[in-house]
Design an enzyme around this catalytic site. Sequence first.
Site, PDB file in Angstrom:
ATOM      1  N   GLY A 177     -15.788 -12.379  12.834  1.00  0.00           N
ATOM      2  CA  GLY A 177     -15.673 -10.932  12.625  1.00  0.00           C
ATOM      3  C   GLY A 177     -14.629 -10.316  13.526  1.00  0.00           C
ATOM      4  N   CYS A 178     -14.677 -10.713  14.779  1.00  0.00           N
ATOM      5  CA  CYS A 178     -13.733 -10.162  15.748  1.00  0.00           C
ATOM      6  C   CYS A 178     -12.315 -10.589  15.402  1.00  0.00           C
ATOM      7  CB  CYS A 178     -14.078 -10.654  17.145  1.00  0.00           C
ATOM      8  SG  CYS A 178     -15.838 -10.415  17.552  1.00  0.00           S
TER       9      CYS A 178
END
Lengths: 205, 207
Positions: free
Chosen positions: B98-99
């Site tokens: 996600g990051c």
Amino acid sequence: FITKPMSLETAWSTPIKEGATVPSVTFKTRVRIESDDQNPFDWKDLTSEDYFKGKRVVLFALPGAFTPTCSSTHVPGYDAAYDEIKGLGIDEVYCLSVNDAFVMRQWGLNLGLSEDKTVGANGFVKVKLIPDGAALFTRGMGMSTLWTSERGFGERSWRYSAVIDDMKVEKLFIEGGGITQNSGPDPFEVSDANTMVKYLNSCAK
Amino acid sequence: MLLHSIPLLLILSTLTTSFTSSPPVTTHHKPSSTSINLSSAATSSSTMPEVKVGDTLPSVTLMEGQPNYEKPVSVDLAELIKDKKVAIFAVPGAFTPGCSKSHLPSFITAKEDLKAKGVDMIICVATNDAFVMEAWGQQSGGAEAGIRFLSDANAELTRALGLEISSDVFVRSKRYSLIAENGVVTHYFSSAEQASDTWAPAVLAAL
């Protein structure tokens, strides 16, 4: 509970003895899956038994992925010696660190280790990286070290190497003769690949 | 030598991030899910309330990794952002999907637009150590885009903002973004409802 500064239980930092059985824990690893997705990985629990049962392996542990000594010398040494080590009665070579599976994989790629892209594979072709992100194995081995004031690491593994035969510690090489919390020096003298190869040769005779 | 492994497993199963995993499906592939379930995070009684608009960012020391394994350098946050308009975004983990796929790239893409709105500096923070942060900055292209990758390894900043995901082993930061002018928070974007509320487009829309 109230968050408080970390202190380590004594047992977590009292190294395991030769002859003892390694701790039975579950590691959260990422394994390649069948997928067209950009991120073809999913979670897979692997246990100590998956890694150590029924095999004679070399394990070396270090303070941190992407850190200087670990990256420039410790891992490359073992990857280069991998075939030689496997020819001396060893089934596998593992590198363990208190880092999560994402960081460990990226580190392996960054080091230029050959990635094993088959589905379900254990990450890399030669030295296999074990992510002990929750430090469970490290604590069970009594190798837990705080490295906070010196390096901003928090809880990590002390540097050591071992031969583990069917879950039992056959031989242990602990840097500095033992653990020092928040150690200034990060000794690297006995856990390297050359020392390991010498030891394995002495067993083979 | 089993010692504390059982109680530790119990503690860890109730704490922090619980990653849901979905089995691979051959006909319609599902992206592997790695969403962090914050609702199951242990709610330790944080010493600080959650940051809000109007708060002054604290003077904390963060570490910045250097290329070629040079020793990380300490950076005082208050000094760094004094007299500037900055965007700060935090992620739970370097190199995590996600990051890496969404949050960080959105800021790389939006760099020029943010500059046009007067944002002098973009800072990415996580509680990973400085070596990992530097490597991530290099590998992601974020460092080349001028983003500063700062390590909040002892979670001092994260805790001061009341945004820690507490853990027996390693404190992580919740995902957030904020804009600060001369050290004072002017805009705060929480991920409590959805992660995309913290991505660059949401930040730009508010400026």
